[in-house]
Design a protein around this motif. Structure first.
Motif, PDB file in Angstrom:
ATOM      1  N   THR A 228       0.770  -1.208  -0.071  1.00 20.61           N
ATOM      2  CA  THR A 228       0.207  -0.145  -0.092  1.00 20.61           C
ATOM      3  C   THR A 228       1.103   1.317   0.006  1.00 20.61           C
ATOM      4  O   THR A 228       2.197   1.218   0.266  1.00 20.61           O
ATOM      5  CB  THR A 228      -0.730   0.010   1.175  1.00 20.61           C
ATOM      6  OG1 THR A 228      -0.254   0.064   2.520  1.00 20.61           O
ATOM      7  CG2 THR A 228      -1.781  -1.168   1.231  1.00 20.61           C
ATOM      8  N   VAL A 229       0.117   2.505  -0.309  1.00 25.04           N
ATOM      9  CA  VAL A 229       0.944   3.595  -0.205  1.00 25.04           C
ATOM     10  C   VAL A 229       1.067   3.837   1.152  1.00 25.04           C
ATOM     11  O   VAL A 229       0.293   3.694   1.918  1.00 25.04           O
ATOM     12  CB  VAL A 229       0.039   4.619  -0.930  1.00 25.04           C
ATOM     13  CG1 VAL A 229       0.695   6.010  -0.555  1.00 25.04           C
ATOM     14  CG2 VAL A 229      -0.111   4.455  -2.400  1.00 25.04           C
ATOM     15  N   GLY A 230       2.387   4.525   1.633  1.00 20.74           N
ATOM     16  CA  GLY A 230       2.612   4.869   2.915  1.00 20.74           C
ATOM     17  C   GLY A 230       2.364   6.199   3.069  1.00 20.74           C
ATOM     18  O   GLY A 230       2.296   6.990   2.302  1.00 20.74           O
ATOM     19  N   VAL A 231       2.389   6.584   4.327  1.00 17.86           N
ATOM     20  CA  VAL A 231       1.934   7.998   4.809  1.00 17.86           C
ATOM     21  C   VAL A 231       2.977   8.675   5.821  1.00 17.86           C
ATOM     22  O   VAL A 231       3.413   7.674   6.665  1.00 17.86           O
ATOM     23  CB  VAL A 231       0.430   8.053   5.449  1.00 17.86           C
ATOM     24  CG1 VAL A 231       0.058   9.610   5.799  1.00 17.86           C
ATOM     25  CG2 VAL A 231      -0.471   7.531   4.495  1.00 17.86           C
TER      26      VAL A 231
ATOM     27  N   VAL B  72      -5.871  11.129   8.279  1.00 21.27           N
ATOM     28  CA  VAL B  72      -6.937   9.888   8.556  1.00 21.27           C
ATOM     29  C   VAL B  72      -7.436   9.563   7.214  1.00 21.27           C
ATOM     30  O   VAL B  72      -7.615   8.289   6.801  1.00 21.27           O
ATOM     31  CB  VAL B  72      -7.891  10.347   9.366  1.00 21.27           C
ATOM     32  CG1 VAL B  72      -9.177   9.346   9.236  1.00 21.27           C
ATOM     33  CG2 VAL B  72      -7.330  10.315  10.773  1.00 21.27           C
ATOM     34  N   ALA B  73      -7.737  10.458   6.334  1.00 20.99           N
ATOM     35  CA  ALA B  73      -8.328  10.295   4.930  1.00 20.99           C
ATOM     36  C   ALA B  73      -7.033   9.563   4.140  1.00 20.99           C
ATOM     37  O   ALA B  73      -7.568   8.868   3.301  1.00 20.99           O
ATOM     38  CB  ALA B  73      -8.766  11.694   4.361  1.00 20.99           C
ATOM     39  N   ALA B  74      -6.019  10.004   4.043  1.00 23.39           N
ATOM     40  CA  ALA B  74      -4.975   9.182   3.092  1.00 23.39           C
ATOM     41  C   ALA B  74      -4.655   7.894   3.658  1.00 23.39           C
ATOM     42  O   ALA B  74      -4.681   6.838   3.051  1.00 23.39           O
ATOM     43  CB  ALA B  74      -3.499  10.070   3.651  1.00 23.39           C
ATOM     44  N   ALA B  75      -4.935   7.571   4.837  1.00 21.54           N
ATOM     45  CA  ALA B  75      -4.503   6.326   5.398  1.00 21.54           C
ATOM     46  C   ALA B  75      -5.805   5.447   5.274  1.00 21.54           C
ATOM     47  O   ALA B  75      -5.779   4.210   4.705  1.00 21.54           O
ATOM     48  CB  ALA B  75      -4.477   6.270   7.180  1.00 21.54           C
ATOM     49  N   SER B  76      -7.025   6.025   5.081  1.00 19.47           N
ATOM     50  CA  SER B  76      -8.253   5.294   4.691  1.00 19.47           C
ATOM     51  C   SER B  76      -8.209   4.979   3.273  1.00 19.47           C
ATOM     52  O   SER B  76      -8.351   4.177   2.914  1.00 19.47           O
ATOM     53  CB  SER B  76      -9.491   6.057   4.972  1.00 19.47           C
ATOM     54  OG  SER B  76      -9.603   6.049   6.416  1.00 19.47           O
ATOM     55  N   ALA B  77      -7.741   5.843   2.518  1.00 19.91           N
ATOM     56  CA  ALA B  77      -7.800   5.675   0.902  1.00 19.91           C
ATOM     57  C   ALA B  77      -6.601   4.614   0.394  1.00 19.91           C
ATOM     58  O   ALA B  77      -6.814   3.778  -0.060  1.00 19.91           O
ATOM     59  CB  ALA B  77      -7.304   7.002   0.357  1.00 19.91           C
ATOM     60  N   ALA B  78      -5.412   4.601   1.356  1.00 23.49           N
ATOM     61  CA  ALA B  78      -4.500   3.686   1.099  1.00 23.49           C
ATOM     62  C   ALA B  78      -4.807   2.485   1.547  1.00 23.49           C
ATOM     63  O   ALA B  78      -4.436   1.460   0.722  1.00 23.49           O
ATOM     64  CB  ALA B  78      -3.078   4.302   2.012  1.00 23.49           C
ATOM     65  N   ALA B  79      -5.716   2.187   2.743  1.00 21.11           N
ATOM     66  CA  ALA B  79      -5.884   1.006   2.952  1.00 21.11           C
ATOM     67  C   ALA B  79      -7.050   0.500   1.976  1.00 21.11           C
ATOM     68  O   ALA B  79      -7.071  -0.699   1.924  1.00 21.11           O
ATOM     69  CB  ALA B  79      -6.696   1.041   4.464  1.00 21.11           C
ATOM     70  N   SER B  80      -7.421   1.117   1.149  1.00 18.98           N
ATOM     71  CA  SER B  80      -8.608   0.708   0.175  1.00 18.98           C
ATOM     72  C   SER B  80      -7.760   0.296  -1.046  1.00 18.98           C
ATOM     73  O   SER B  80      -8.504  -0.194  -2.114  1.00 18.98           O
ATOM     74  CB  SER B  80      -9.740   1.644  -0.215  1.00 18.98           C
ATOM     75  OG  SER B  80      -9.130   2.800  -0.771  1.00 18.98           O
ATOM     76  N   GLY B  81      -6.450   0.687  -1.047  1.00 19.47           N
ATOM     77  CA  GLY B  81      -5.729   0.239  -2.353  1.00 19.47           C
ATOM     78  C   GLY B  81      -5.501   1.333  -3.235  1.00 19.47           C
ATOM     79  O   GLY B  81      -4.982   1.054  -4.281  1.00 19.47           O
ATOM     80  N   ALA B  82      -5.791   2.438  -2.690  1.00 19.26           N
ATOM     81  CA  ALA B  82      -5.787   3.716  -3.585  1.00 19.26           C
ATOM     82  C   ALA B  82      -3.994   3.754  -4.121  1.00 19.26           C
ATOM     83  O   ALA B  82      -3.384   3.560  -3.168  1.00 19.26           O
ATOM     84  CB  ALA B  82      -6.325   4.826  -3.230  1.00 19.26           C
ATOM     85  N   GLY B  83      -3.959   4.259  -5.203  1.00 14.54           N
ATOM     86  CA  GLY B  83      -2.462   4.742  -5.566  1.00 14.54           C
ATOM     87  C   GLY B  83      -2.098   6.106  -4.896  1.00 14.54           C
ATOM     88  O   GLY B  83      -2.867   6.837  -4.234  1.00 14.54           O
ATOM     89  N   ALA B  84      -0.842   6.268  -5.063  1.00 13.77           N
ATOM     90  CA  ALA B  84      -0.360   7.615  -4.422  1.00 13.77           C
ATOM     91  C   ALA B  84      -1.070   8.880  -4.690  1.00 13.77           C
ATOM     92  O   ALA B  84      -1.358   9.808  -3.921  1.00 13.77           O
ATOM     93  CB  ALA B  84       1.221   7.723  -4.971  1.00 13.77           C
ATOM     94  N   GLU B  85      -1.314   9.108  -6.174  1.00 19.00           N
ATOM     95  CA  GLU B  85      -2.192  10.469  -6.459  1.00 19.00           C
ATOM     96  C   GLU B  85      -3.436  10.421  -5.585  1.00 19.00           C
ATOM     97  O   GLU B  85      -3.826  11.379  -5.280  1.00 19.00           O
ATOM     98  CB  GLU B  85      -2.185  10.570  -7.793  1.00 19.00           C
ATOM     99  CG  GLU B  85      -0.895  10.682  -8.614  1.00 19.00           C
ATOM    100  CD  GLU B  85      -0.222  12.088  -8.487  1.00 19.00           C
ATOM    101  OE1 GLU B  85      -1.043  13.108  -8.015  1.00 19.00           O
ATOM    102  OE2 GLU B  85       0.868  12.092  -8.822  1.00 19.00           O
ATOM    103  N   GLU B  86      -4.176   9.309  -5.745  1.00 13.50           N
ATOM    104  CA  GLU B  86      -5.299   9.207  -5.129  1.00 13.50           C
ATOM    105  C   GLU B  86      -5.381   9.436  -3.573  1.00 13.50           C
ATOM    106  O   GLU B  86      -6.104   9.975  -2.998  1.00 13.50           O
ATOM    107  CB  GLU B  86      -6.123   8.024  -5.466  1.00 13.50           C
ATOM    108  CG  GLU B  86      -6.376   7.597  -6.940  1.00 13.50           C
ATOM    109  CD  GLU B  86      -6.711   6.094  -7.152  1.00 13.50           C
ATOM    110  OE1 GLU B  86      -7.637   6.085  -8.062  1.00 13.50           O
ATOM    111  OE2 GLU B  86      -5.688   5.284  -6.938  1.00 13.50           O
TER     112      GLU B  86
END
Length: 127
Positions: free
Chosen positions: A2-5, A99-113
């Protein structure tokens, strides 16, 4: 993977607390790393701490960095000038954006998303 934060703050406690919250709300599926304070443990920012946090957060899908204010933003932008790879800065509110970034990353979103999700946190009103 996943994308890291990475959370960059002048305060180690603020960075660690924000990272803990984002990590938990990202269902512990996302590497959320703090880079808070200066290298001596006081208030400030540190390019070395940012680089270390990015290294720990990066699982190969990129890293999104969030910063609190002032020199933390400048430290992130300076880091990105020399950083190879897929690290992005998200101009976002620190806690809500993390929080929004971690939630998006957990769902499999890419770095831009993931960065876009963090930025969208500006639109979430509390009142």
């Amino acid at each position: 993977m996943t994308v890291g934060v990475v959370i960059v703050s002048h305060s180690r406690a603020l960075a660690e607390g924000t990272a803990e919250l984002a990590r938990t709300l990202g269902l512990d599926r996302v590497r959320v790393e703090p880079a808070g304070g200066d290298s001596g443990g006081g208030l400030g920012t540190s390019a070395e701490l940012v680089a270390g946090a990015v290294s720990r957060a990066d699982s190969g899908d990129g890293v999104v960095l969030l910063a609190d204010l002032g020199s933390a933003v400048l430290t992130v932008k300076t880091y990105l000038l020399d950083a190879p790879g897929t690290a992005l800065f998200a101009d976002a509110p620190l806690v809500e954006g993390a929080v929004a970034a971690a939630s998006a990353a957990a769902s499999g979103a890419g770095a831009e998303e993931v960065a876009a999700a963090a930025r969208e946190a500006y639109a979430h009103r509390k009142g």
